[in-house]
Design a protein around this motif. Sequence first.
Motif, mmCIF file in Angstrom:
data_model
loop_
_atom_site.group_PDB
_atom_site.id
_atom_site.type_symbol
_atom_site.label_atom_id
_atom_site.label_comp_id
_atom_site.label_asym_id
_atom_site.label_seq_id
_atom_site.Cartn_x
_atom_site.Cartn_y
_atom_site.Cartn_z
ATOM 1 N N TYR A 276 2.036 1.940 -3.475
ATOM 2 C CA TYR A 276 0.916 2.418 -4.273
ATOM 3 C C TYR A 276 0.656 3.899 -3.999
ATOM 4 O O TYR A 276 0.470 4.688 -4.924
ATOM 5 N N GLN A 277 0.665 4.278 -2.736
ATOM 6 C CA GLN A 277 0.447 5.682 -2.380
ATOM 7 C C GLN A 277 1.562 6.563 -2.943
ATOM 8 O O GLN A 277 1.307 7.670 -3.427
ATOM 9 N N LYS B 207 0.882 7.076 -6.619
ATOM 10 C CA LYS B 207 -0.199 8.046 -6.809
ATOM 11 C C LYS B 207 0.313 9.471 -6.611
ATOM 12 O O LYS B 207 -0.032 10.371 -7.383
ATOM 13 N N PRO C 258 0.815 -1.222 0.000
ATOM 14 C CA PRO C 258 0.000 0.000 0.000
ATOM 15 C C PRO C 258 0.848 1.271 0.000
ATOM 16 O O PRO C 258 0.497 2.255 -0.648
ATOM 17 N N ASP C 259 1.972 1.251 0.702
ATOM 18 C CA ASP C 259 2.851 2.432 0.727
ATOM 19 C C ASP C 259 3.426 2.722 -0.660
ATOM 20 O O ASP C 259 3.511 3.877 -1.072
#
Length: 113
Positions: free
Chosen positions: A99-100, A103, A96-97
Amino acid sequence: MPLIQTSLVQYMMNMAHGYDAVIPVIRDETRIWKDRIQPLHAAYNKSCLPLMKQHLREGRRSLHELVLSLNVRYVTEKEMALFEPGLDSVRNINTPDEYQALKLESSETHQRG
Protein backbone atom coordinates in the motif's frame (compact mmCIF):
# COMPACT_ATOMS: atom_id res chain seq x y z
CA MET A 1 -7.40 -3.94 -6.31
CA PRO A 2 -7.46 -0.21 -5.74
CA LEU A 3 -6.66 0.79 -9.34
CA ILE A 4 -9.70 -0.76 -10.97
CA GLN A 5 -10.84 1.02 -14.13
CA THR A 6 -14.56 1.70 -14.48
CA SER A 7 -14.35 1.38 -18.27
CA LEU A 8 -13.01 -2.17 -17.90
CA VAL A 9 -15.73 -3.04 -15.42
CA GLN A 10 -18.37 -1.69 -17.81
CA TYR A 11 -16.86 -3.76 -20.64
CA MET A 12 -17.06 -6.87 -18.46
CA MET A 13 -20.65 -6.15 -17.47
CA ASN A 14 -21.63 -5.69 -21.11
CA MET A 15 -20.37 -9.17 -21.99
CA ALA A 16 -21.92 -10.94 -18.99
CA HIS A 17 -25.13 -12.06 -20.75
CA GLY A 18 -25.20 -15.83 -21.01
CA TYR A 19 -22.39 -16.41 -18.50
CA ASP A 20 -22.26 -17.08 -14.77
CA ALA A 21 -19.16 -14.92 -14.44
CA VAL A 22 -16.80 -12.71 -16.41
CA ILE A 23 -13.25 -12.97 -15.08
CA PRO A 24 -9.97 -11.39 -16.18
CA VAL A 25 -7.04 -13.71 -16.76
CA ILE A 26 -3.39 -12.68 -16.96
CA ARG A 27 -0.20 -14.51 -17.88
CA ASP A 28 2.20 -15.33 -15.06
CA GLU A 29 5.43 -16.85 -16.33
CA THR A 30 6.53 -17.66 -12.75
CA ARG A 31 3.83 -20.31 -12.36
CA ILE A 32 3.51 -23.83 -13.74
CA TRP A 33 0.01 -22.97 -14.99
CA LYS A 34 0.79 -19.76 -16.83
CA ASP A 35 -2.70 -18.25 -16.78
CA ARG A 36 -3.85 -16.68 -13.51
CA ILE A 37 -7.51 -15.84 -13.13
CA GLN A 38 -8.52 -12.75 -11.15
CA PRO A 39 -11.72 -13.90 -9.39
CA LEU A 40 -11.91 -10.84 -7.14
CA HIS A 41 -12.01 -8.55 -10.18
CA ALA A 42 -14.93 -10.45 -11.66
CA ALA A 43 -18.58 -9.90 -12.44
CA TYR A 44 -20.82 -12.68 -11.11
CA ASN A 45 -24.43 -13.33 -12.07
CA LYS A 46 -26.96 -13.39 -9.23
CA SER A 47 -27.74 -16.96 -10.25
CA CYS A 48 -24.39 -17.93 -8.66
CA LEU A 49 -25.60 -17.05 -5.16
CA PRO A 50 -27.06 -20.47 -4.25
CA LEU A 51 -23.83 -22.21 -5.24
CA MET A 52 -21.76 -19.59 -3.40
CA LYS A 53 -23.87 -20.05 -0.26
CA GLN A 54 -23.54 -23.83 -0.53
CA HIS A 55 -19.76 -23.56 -0.79
CA LEU A 56 -19.66 -21.32 2.29
CA ARG A 57 -21.91 -23.66 4.29
CA GLU A 58 -19.55 -26.50 3.42
CA GLY A 59 -16.51 -24.48 4.48
CA ARG A 60 -15.25 -24.24 0.91
CA ARG A 61 -13.93 -20.70 0.63
CA SER A 62 -11.83 -20.93 -2.53
CA LEU A 63 -13.08 -18.75 -5.36
CA HIS A 64 -10.86 -20.74 -7.71
CA GLU A 65 -12.77 -23.90 -6.77
CA LEU A 66 -16.11 -22.14 -7.23
CA VAL A 67 -15.13 -20.87 -10.68
CA LEU A 68 -14.57 -24.45 -11.85
CA SER A 69 -18.34 -24.99 -11.50
CA LEU A 70 -19.32 -21.90 -13.50
CA ASN A 71 -19.81 -20.98 -17.13
CA VAL A 72 -17.13 -18.29 -17.38
CA ARG A 73 -16.23 -15.75 -20.02
CA TYR A 74 -12.54 -14.99 -19.52
CA VAL A 75 -11.26 -11.52 -20.37
CA THR A 76 -7.77 -11.67 -21.88
CA GLU A 77 -4.86 -9.33 -21.29
CA LYS A 78 -5.25 -8.10 -24.86
CA GLU A 79 -8.85 -7.10 -24.15
CA MET A 80 -7.93 -5.45 -20.85
CA ALA A 81 -5.12 -3.50 -22.54
CA LEU A 82 -7.72 -1.72 -24.68
CA PHE A 83 -8.83 0.04 -21.50
CA GLU A 84 -5.60 0.05 -19.58
CA PRO A 85 -2.25 -0.85 -21.18
CA GLY A 86 -0.46 -1.27 -17.83
CA LEU A 87 -3.03 -3.77 -16.47
CA ASP A 88 -3.01 -1.94 -13.13
CA SER A 89 -6.66 -2.86 -12.54
CA VAL A 90 -5.62 -6.38 -11.58
CA ARG A 91 -2.82 -5.25 -9.29
CA ASN A 92 -3.35 -6.61 -5.79
CA ILE A 93 -2.44 -4.68 -2.67
CA ASN A 94 -2.22 -7.19 0.18
CA THR A 95 0.21 -5.72 2.71
CA PRO A 96 0.88 -2.34 4.32
CA ASP A 97 4.22 -2.22 2.46
CA GLU A 98 2.47 -2.74 -0.90
CA TYR A 99 0.00 0.00 0.00
CA GLN A 100 2.80 2.42 0.88
CA ALA A 101 4.59 1.59 -2.38
CA LEU A 102 1.40 2.31 -4.32
CA LYS A 103 0.96 5.65 -2.55
CA LEU A 104 4.56 6.57 -3.40
CA GLU A 105 4.09 5.59 -7.06
CA SER A 106 0.86 7.62 -7.23
CA SER A 107 2.45 10.73 -5.78
CA GLU A 108 5.42 10.42 -8.17
CA THR A 109 3.05 10.01 -11.13
CA HIS A 110 1.07 13.11 -10.10
CA GLN A 111 4.26 15.13 -9.67
CA ARG A 112 5.41 14.21 -13.19
CA GLY A 113 1.99 14.77 -14.73
